[in-house]
Design a protein around this motif. Structure first.
Motif, PDB file in Angstrom:
ATOM      1  N   GLY A  57     -62.110 -23.595  48.028  1.00 35.96           N
ATOM      2  CA  GLY A  57     -62.557 -23.953  49.365  1.00 35.96           C
ATOM      3  C   GLY A  57     -61.779 -23.213  50.443  1.00 35.96           C
ATOM      4  N   MET A  58     -60.467 -23.033  50.230  1.00 34.66           N
ATOM      5  CA  MET A  58     -59.648 -22.293  51.188  1.00 34.66           C
ATOM      6  C   MET A  58     -60.064 -20.823  51.261  1.00 34.66           C
ATOM      7  SD  MET A  58     -57.420 -24.118  52.825  1.00 34.66           S
ATOM      8  CE  MET A  58     -56.190 -22.909  53.341  1.00 34.66           C
ATOM      9  N   LEU A  59     -60.416 -20.228  50.127  1.00 30.67           N
ATOM     10  CA  LEU A  59     -60.876 -18.836  50.130  1.00 30.67           C
ATOM     11  C   LEU A  59     -62.201 -18.707  50.875  1.00 30.67           C
ATOM     12  CD1 LEU A  59     -59.968 -17.737  46.484  1.00 30.67           C
ATOM     13  CD2 LEU A  59     -58.794 -17.130  48.613  1.00 30.67           C
ATOM     14  N   ALA A  60     -63.073 -19.712  50.687  1.00 27.01           N
ATOM     15  CA  ALA A  60     -64.329 -19.711  51.435  1.00 27.01           C
ATOM     16  C   ALA A  60     -64.052 -19.831  52.930  1.00 27.01           C
ATOM     17  CB  ALA A  60     -65.222 -20.854  50.952  1.00 27.01           C
ATOM     18  N   LEU A  61     -63.085 -20.672  53.279  1.00 31.53           N
ATOM     19  CA  LEU A  61     -62.715 -20.834  54.679  1.00 31.53           C
ATOM     20  C   LEU A  61     -62.166 -19.532  55.247  1.00 31.53           C
ATOM     21  CD1 LEU A  61     -62.236 -22.630  57.173  1.00 31.53           C
ATOM     22  CD2 LEU A  61     -60.018 -23.251  56.199  1.00 31.53           C
TER      23      LEU A  61
ATOM     24  N   GLY B 186     -49.234 -25.805  49.338  1.00 30.21           N
ATOM     25  CA  GLY B 186     -49.862 -27.057  49.768  1.00 30.21           C
ATOM     26  C   GLY B 186     -50.279 -27.975  48.639  1.00 30.21           C
ATOM     27  N   ASN B 187     -49.845 -27.683  47.421  1.00 28.92           N
ATOM     28  CA  ASN B 187     -50.186 -28.510  46.251  1.00 28.92           C
ATOM     29  C   ASN B 187     -51.699 -28.696  46.103  1.00 28.92           C
ATOM     30  OD1 ASN B 187     -47.452 -28.988  45.532  1.00 28.92           O
ATOM     31  ND2 ASN B 187     -47.326 -30.583  47.112  1.00 28.92           N
ATOM     32  N   LEU B 188     -52.448 -27.612  46.288  1.00 27.11           N
ATOM     33  CA  LEU B 188     -53.908 -27.666  46.175  1.00 27.11           C
ATOM     34  C   LEU B 188     -54.334 -27.507  44.729  1.00 27.11           C
ATOM     35  CD1 LEU B 188     -54.962 -25.392  49.199  1.00 27.11           C
ATOM     36  CD2 LEU B 188     -54.477 -27.843  49.201  1.00 27.11           C
ATOM     37  N   ASN B 189     -55.429 -28.175  44.381  1.00 34.21           N
ATOM     38  CA  ASN B 189     -55.991 -27.964  43.043  1.00 34.21           C
ATOM     39  C   ASN B 189     -56.937 -26.763  43.074  1.00 34.21           C
ATOM     40  OD1 ASN B 189     -58.539 -28.843  44.046  1.00 34.21           O
ATOM     41  ND2 ASN B 189     -57.969 -30.991  43.651  1.00 34.21           N
ATOM     42  N   GLY B 190     -57.534 -26.452  41.933  1.00 35.96           N
ATOM     43  CA  GLY B 190     -58.382 -25.272  41.838  1.00 35.96           C
ATOM     44  C   GLY B 190     -59.575 -25.312  42.769  1.00 35.96           C
ATOM     45  N   VAL B 191     -60.218 -26.466  42.874  1.00 36.11           N
ATOM     46  CA  VAL B 191     -61.400 -26.600  43.746  1.00 36.11           C
ATOM     47  C   VAL B 191     -61.002 -26.409  45.206  1.00 36.11           C
ATOM     48  CG1 VAL B 191     -63.189 -28.184  44.556  1.00 36.11           C
ATOM     49  CG2 VAL B 191     -62.576 -28.113  42.123  1.00 36.11           C
ATOM     50  N   GLU B 192     -59.862 -26.991  45.597  1.00 30.93           N
ATOM     51  CA  GLU B 192     -59.412 -26.877  46.984  1.00 30.93           C
ATOM     52  C   GLU B 192     -59.035 -25.441  47.329  1.00 30.93           C
ATOM     53  OE1 GLU B 192     -57.541 -31.361  47.614  1.00 30.93           O
ATOM     54  OE2 GLU B 192     -56.348 -29.786  46.671  1.00 30.93           O
ATOM     55  N   LYS B 193     -58.469 -24.716  46.360  1.00 34.38           N
ATOM     56  CA  LYS B 193     -58.129 -23.314  46.611  1.00 34.38           C
ATOM     57  C   LYS B 193     -59.384 -22.464  46.798  1.00 34.38           C
ATOM     58  CE  LYS B 193     -53.488 -22.905  44.682  1.00 34.38           C
ATOM     59  NZ  LYS B 193     -52.596 -22.137  43.783  1.00 34.38           N
TER      60      LYS B 193
END
Length: 413
Positions: free
Chosen positions: A289-293, A280-287
């Motif tokens: 966030g995905m792990l938290a999700l 999904g072309n996520l940056n480090g912060v977004e990844k």
């Protein structure tokens, strides 16, 4: 088409409904009646399936009834995904709510017919209709406010109160009729409740001032045509399966189907989550966030799998092992499920004050910590039921056990 056009915020100075936009009243009452029909029917669904033929039930064994109940509730939640997608891409939230409500009402009407052959058709219609209505009416609430409007959170709290008022009415009316007059009277009452909601929504939808009237991210003409074809093929396939089942051409093992469905849903989640995380072309912060999700999804799955026992195992336990006599009146089994809703209505103001009080003390627990504490409290409710089950081996137990369990589950929720 821009977001400002397709999803207008209509809050502003509109404070006609307890300081909130008048459109909230439309959604509050519509959802109240929809939840009346949903929870009212859910309250006695397993009881109806496991009741003897002579008592008007389906005489299904408990394990199979629990599997059918699980498939039904799973379908309700899962169908919210295509329901929200259709609204965003094709018809808009308002039409999704309207047509979803009609399908729900038709489902309850089918269930009200005293014929065992049409039972599964009724469940399927209710699940499809709820998948259309539920996510979109909740989305409409948010569209009544601008992003800067501080009333949004309290608006959702007020809307949530309507959900619980509706569920209380449903348990008392539908459950009472089903157990004391006849099962199909309960289904019929659920249909009437949904009809009330549809009537009010149709008469007052102008209060929404255009919110959700059109699709938020509409397809082009080719996409719309392909979607119509897909929906049409799905409807034809579903109709064929229902006709074959009602004619007795084939039957379904609900227990095995529930096991397969659980694995399929898990597989879909893993594939979709992995696709977004890795491709999904996520940056480090977004990844992060995905792990938290991911943790939140796991916690939510564990919580609701336990919480939904209210309509299945708790219901049967209440019927068979709880002393329901009150001054010579036998309290209907399904009424006990309303305890959760009563506690929510009574405790919500205290919890709202509690979070404000913590905020003033500069203590703001993280969302993950709140989820963890909620799971622990939910688990403590099942610990109570372990002692209740042990006491039930000596005879019917006092209602205190159930009240304490529902109290803990409500606090956890």
């Amino acid at each position: 088409m821009t977001d400002a056009v397709t999803r207008p915020a209509v809050g502003g100075d509109d404070r006609a409904f307890f300081g909130h936009p008048k459109g909230l009243m439309t959604l509050f009452i519509t959802e109240m009646w929809e939840r009346m029909s949903y929870y009212g029917m859910r309250g006695f669904l397993v009881l109806f399936m496991t009741a003897a033929i002579l008592d008007g039930g389906l005489a299904i064994n408990e394990k199979t009834a629990f599997a059918i109940y699980g498939l039904y509730t799973a379908a309700v939640y899962f169908l919210g995904l295509p329901g929200g997608w259709l609204a965003d891409k094709m018809i808009g939230s308002q039409q999704a709510v309207w047509y979803g409500g009609i399908i729900i009402m038709l489902g309850h009407i089918v269930l009200a017919i005293p014929s065992h052959q049409t039972f599964f058709l009724g469940l399927v219609l209710v699940a499809i209709g709820t998948g259309l209505l539920k996510p979109n009416i909740s989305a409409l609430v948010g569209q009544l406010y601008t992003s800067e409007d501080e009333r949004r959170d309290s608006g959702y709290a007020l809307y949530y109160m309507g959900i619980n008022i509706g569920s209380i009415i449903g348990y008392l009316v539908c459950g009472g009729l089903a157990e004391n007059v006849g099962w199909h009277w309960g289904f019929g009452a659920a249909a009437i409740g949904m009809a009330f909601g549809l009537f009010y929504f149709r008469r007052t939808k102008s209060n929404l001032k255009g919110a959700g009237e059109t699709a938020a991210a509409p397809f082009g003409e080719r996409g719309r045509q392909n979607t119509r074809i897909g929906v049409g093929l799905f409807a034809l396939l579903l109709a064929l399966v229902m006709v074959l089942m009602m004619s007795g051409a084939f039957s379904v093992d609900a227990i095995k189907l529930s096991e397969v469905t659980a694995m399929v849903f898990l597989g879909i989640f893993i594939v979709y989550f992995s696709y977004i995380y890795f491709l999904g072309n996520l940056n480090g912060v977004e990844k992060k966030g995905m792990l938290a999700l991911l943790l939140i999804c796991v916690a939510s799955t564990m919580f609701w799998s336990g919480f939904e026992q209210a309509g299945s195992s708790f219901n049967v336990f209440t019927r068979d092992f709880v002393d329901r006599d009150l001054f010579g009146f036998e309290i209907p089994t399904s009424w006990f499920q309303s305890i959760n809703s009563w506690f929510i209505v009574l405790l919500t103001p205290f919890f709202a004050y509690f979070w404000l009080w913590l905020g003033k003390k500069l203590i703001t627990p993280a969302y993950g910590l709140k989820c963890g504490i909620g799971l622990i409290i939910l688990g403590s409710g099942f610990v109570v039921m372990v002692f209740a089950a042990d006491a039930a081996s000596q005879g019917n137990v006092a209602v205190f056990w159930l009240i304490l369990t529902y109290f803990l589950h409500t606090v956890g929720e």
